[in-house]
Design a protein around this motif. Structure first.
Motif, PDB file in Angstrom:
ATOM      1  N   PHE A  92       0.387  -1.159   0.166  1.00  0.00           N
ATOM      2  CA  PHE A  92      -0.103  -0.189   0.053  1.00  0.00           C
ATOM      3  C   PHE A  92       1.200   1.304  -0.236  1.00  0.00           C
ATOM      4  CE2 PHE A  92       0.248   1.784   4.212  1.00  0.00           C
ATOM      5  CZ  PHE A  92       0.968   1.065   5.118  1.00  0.00           C
ATOM      6  N   SER A  93       0.577   2.150  -0.632  1.00  0.00           N
ATOM      7  CA  SER A  93       1.172   3.613  -0.377  1.00  0.00           C
ATOM      8  C   SER A  93       0.845   4.532   1.105  1.00  0.00           C
ATOM      9  CB  SER A  93       0.876   4.649  -1.734  1.00  0.00           C
ATOM     10  OG  SER A  93      -0.603   4.329  -1.730  1.00  0.00           O
ATOM     11  N   HIS A  94       1.346   5.426   0.870  1.00  0.00           N
ATOM     12  CA  HIS A  94       1.695   6.265   2.544  1.00  0.00           C
ATOM     13  C   HIS A  94       2.441   7.854   1.532  1.00  0.00           C
ATOM     14  CE1 HIS A  94      -0.765   7.008   5.991  1.00  0.00           C
ATOM     15  NE2 HIS A  94       0.134   8.152   6.256  1.00  0.00           N
ATOM     16  N   ALA A  95       1.692   8.622   2.240  1.00  0.00           N
ATOM     17  CA  ALA A  95       2.808  10.049   2.041  1.00  0.00           C
ATOM     18  C   ALA A  95       2.423  10.171   3.351  1.00  0.00           C
ATOM     19  CB  ALA A  95       1.597  10.823   1.112  1.00  0.00           C
TER      20      ALA A  95
ATOM     21  N   SER B  27       4.343  14.500  13.066  1.00  0.00           N
ATOM     22  CA  SER B  27       3.012  13.536  13.545  1.00  0.00           C
ATOM     23  C   SER B  27       2.852  13.548  12.125  1.00  0.00           C
ATOM     24  CB  SER B  27       1.947  14.955  13.334  1.00  0.00           C
ATOM     25  OG  SER B  27       2.122  15.602  12.379  1.00  0.00           O
ATOM     26  N   GLU B  28       3.058  12.939  10.658  1.00  0.00           N
ATOM     27  CA  GLU B  28       3.420  12.093   9.196  1.00  0.00           C
ATOM     28  C   GLU B  28       3.384  11.164  10.283  1.00  0.00           C
ATOM     29  OE1 GLU B  28       3.462  14.888   6.098  1.00  0.00           O
ATOM     30  OE2 GLU B  28       2.003  16.579   6.921  1.00  0.00           O
ATOM     31  N   VAL B  29       4.908  11.064   9.932  1.00  0.00           N
ATOM     32  CA  VAL B  29       5.641  10.268  10.455  1.00  0.00           C
ATOM     33  C   VAL B  29       5.184   9.036  10.754  1.00  0.00           C
ATOM     34  CG1 VAL B  29       7.993   8.827  10.604  1.00  0.00           C
ATOM     35  CG2 VAL B  29       7.656  11.242   9.693  1.00  0.00           C
ATOM     36  N   LYS B  30       4.614   9.301  12.430  1.00  0.00           N
ATOM     37  CA  LYS B  30       4.249   8.848  12.910  1.00  0.00           C
ATOM     38  C   LYS B  30       2.475   8.042  12.698  1.00  0.00           C
ATOM     39  CE  LYS B  30       1.847   8.476  17.656  1.00  0.00           C
ATOM     40  NZ  LYS B  30       0.650   7.365  17.324  1.00  0.00           N
ATOM     41  N   GLY B  31       2.281   9.375  12.142  1.00  0.00           N
ATOM     42  CA  GLY B  31       1.428   8.529  11.429  1.00  0.00           C
ATOM     43  C   GLY B  31       1.016   6.850   9.808  1.00  0.00           C
TER      44      GLY B  31
ATOM     45  N   THR C  68      13.097   6.091  12.452  1.00  0.00           N
ATOM     46  CA  THR C  68      13.547   4.607  13.015  1.00  0.00           C
ATOM     47  C   THR C  68      12.532   4.926  14.142  1.00  0.00           C
ATOM     48  OG1 THR C  68      15.548   5.247  11.695  1.00  0.00           O
ATOM     49  CG2 THR C  68      15.578   4.005  13.925  1.00  0.00           C
ATOM     50  N   HIS C  69      12.490   6.119  15.113  1.00  0.00           N
ATOM     51  CA  HIS C  69      11.756   6.093  16.431  1.00  0.00           C
ATOM     52  C   HIS C  69      10.262   5.708  16.870  1.00  0.00           C
ATOM     53  CE1 HIS C  69      11.163   8.776  20.020  1.00  0.00           C
ATOM     54  NE2 HIS C  69       9.938   9.334  19.249  1.00  0.00           N
ATOM     55  N   TYR C  70       9.451   6.230  15.563  1.00  0.00           N
ATOM     56  CA  TYR C  70       8.232   5.548  15.841  1.00  0.00           C
ATOM     57  C   TYR C  70       8.192   3.914  15.799  1.00  0.00           C
ATOM     58  CZ  TYR C  70       6.158  10.080  17.021  1.00  0.00           C
ATOM     59  OH  TYR C  70       6.591  11.505  16.914  1.00  0.00           O
ATOM     60  N   ALA C  71       9.284   4.060  14.237  1.00  0.00           N
ATOM     61  CA  ALA C  71       9.670   1.867  14.136  1.00  0.00           C
ATOM     62  C   ALA C  71       9.941   1.368  15.242  1.00  0.00           C
ATOM     63  CB  ALA C  71       9.205   2.212  12.612  1.00  0.00           C
ATOM     64  N   VAL C  72      10.633   1.534  16.054  1.00  0.00           N
ATOM     65  CA  VAL C  72      12.064   0.982  16.575  1.00  0.00           C
ATOM     66  C   VAL C  72      11.162  -0.145  17.795  1.00  0.00           C
ATOM     67  CG1 VAL C  72      13.557   0.894  18.473  1.00  0.00           C
ATOM     68  CG2 VAL C  72      14.363   1.556  16.499  1.00  0.00           C
TER      69      VAL C  72
END
Ligand code: NAP
Length: 252
Positions: A61-64, A71-75, A125-129
């Motif tokens: 899927f794609s996501h902008a 906030s956009e990266v967290k989304g 990285t912060h939100y994914a770890v």
């Protein structure tokens, strides 16, 4: 020795609408992984990557998101976790390359370069770890540049951002190793993408003459190494910077 197998893995590739990120997304999908095709503005290009993966039977899927904006990266990370229930692989690839001599370099130019290339990687990285730590195969691949290794006159802010990625990789590898998360980095030389197209067209002969293998790379030649790093074939590899540059850092 088996082939690269990413079956059952969920991956987020930033900047996957075009160029190197697109090739990495396609490579992960070919290896059986599910892929979030991240982009900033090129919605149709990202949709084409998703369609190509789906046509081959894959999951994408794609996501902008603007990687400069927390906030956009967290989304973006939340969207991956909502879809797959977790995240196993992040490829921090989104980036910009712009020139400026130091006396002319404005604060805005400096901030934009550092924000997109370095802060963007930190935010993803912060939100994914936390999710990578919960995975049994958590891994991070950062896409840096030869500029971060040997500098780049006229692009010092770009080189500084990429050098920062190398230090970040070396720092996070031991920090996350106790949690089973591997962190590696590819440092590409010149690659035929939109980013480098105008310069390669104008100065291709001179650039090729400085590369021991005599040519710029193809996006899939960077993707091959990134996909290997993300796979179990690289299970004992962490904190590494791999040059994929036709020999140019060591010899050129
Ligand atoms: P590219 O073709 O210009 O693609 C750049 C990607 O980054 C696009 O997907 C773009 O999204 C995304 N992006 C740019 N700014 C963004 C932002 N603020 N927020 C979110 N996404 C953003 O670049 P490339 O050549 O494939 O480069 C990929 C990586 O490899 C970069 O980190 C670059 O520094 C590195 N690299 C490239 C070369 C080379 O010669 N090409 C050499 C060494 C290292 P949209 O499509 O939506 O605009």
């Amino acid at each position: 020795m088996t082939q690269i197998d990413l079956e059952g893995r969920a991956a987020l590739v930033t900047g996957a609408s075009r160029g190197i990120g697109r090739s990495i997304a396609l490579g992960i999908a070919q290896a059986g992984g599910a892929v979030a095709v991240h982009y900033q503005s090129k919605e149709e290009a990202a949709a084409r990557v998703v369609a190509e993966i789906e046509a081959a039977g894959g999951d994408a899927f794609s996501h902008a998101a603007n990687v400069q904006i927390s906030s956009e990266v967290k989304g973006l990370v939340d969207a991956c976790v909502t879809r797959w229930g977790g995240l196993d692989i992040i490829i921090c690839n989104a980036g910009i390359w712009k020139g400026s001599m130091v006396e002319e370099m404005t604060e805005n130019q400096w901030d934009e370069m550092i924000d997109v290339n370095l802060k963007g990687m930190y935010l993803v990285t912060h939100y994914a770890v936390p999710h990578l730590k919960s995975s049994t195969a958590g891994t991070i691949v950062n896409i840096a540049s030869t500029a971060g290794q040997r500098g780049e006159a006229g692009h010092a802010h770009y080189a500084a951002s990429k050098g920062g990625m190398l230090a970040w990789t070396k720092s996070l590898a031991p920090e996350l190793a106790p949690f089973g998360v591997r962190v590696n980095c590819v440092a590409p030389g010149w690659v035929h993408t939109d980013m480098a197209a105008a310069v390669l067209k104008a100065d291709g002969k001179t650039i090729n003459a400085g590369i021991p293998l005599g040519r710029a790379g193809k996006p899939e030649e960077i993707a091959a190494v990134a996909c290997f790093m993300a796979s179990d074939l690289a299970s004992y590899m962490t904190g590494e910077i791999v040059n994929v540059n036709g020999g140019s850092v060591l010899c050129g």
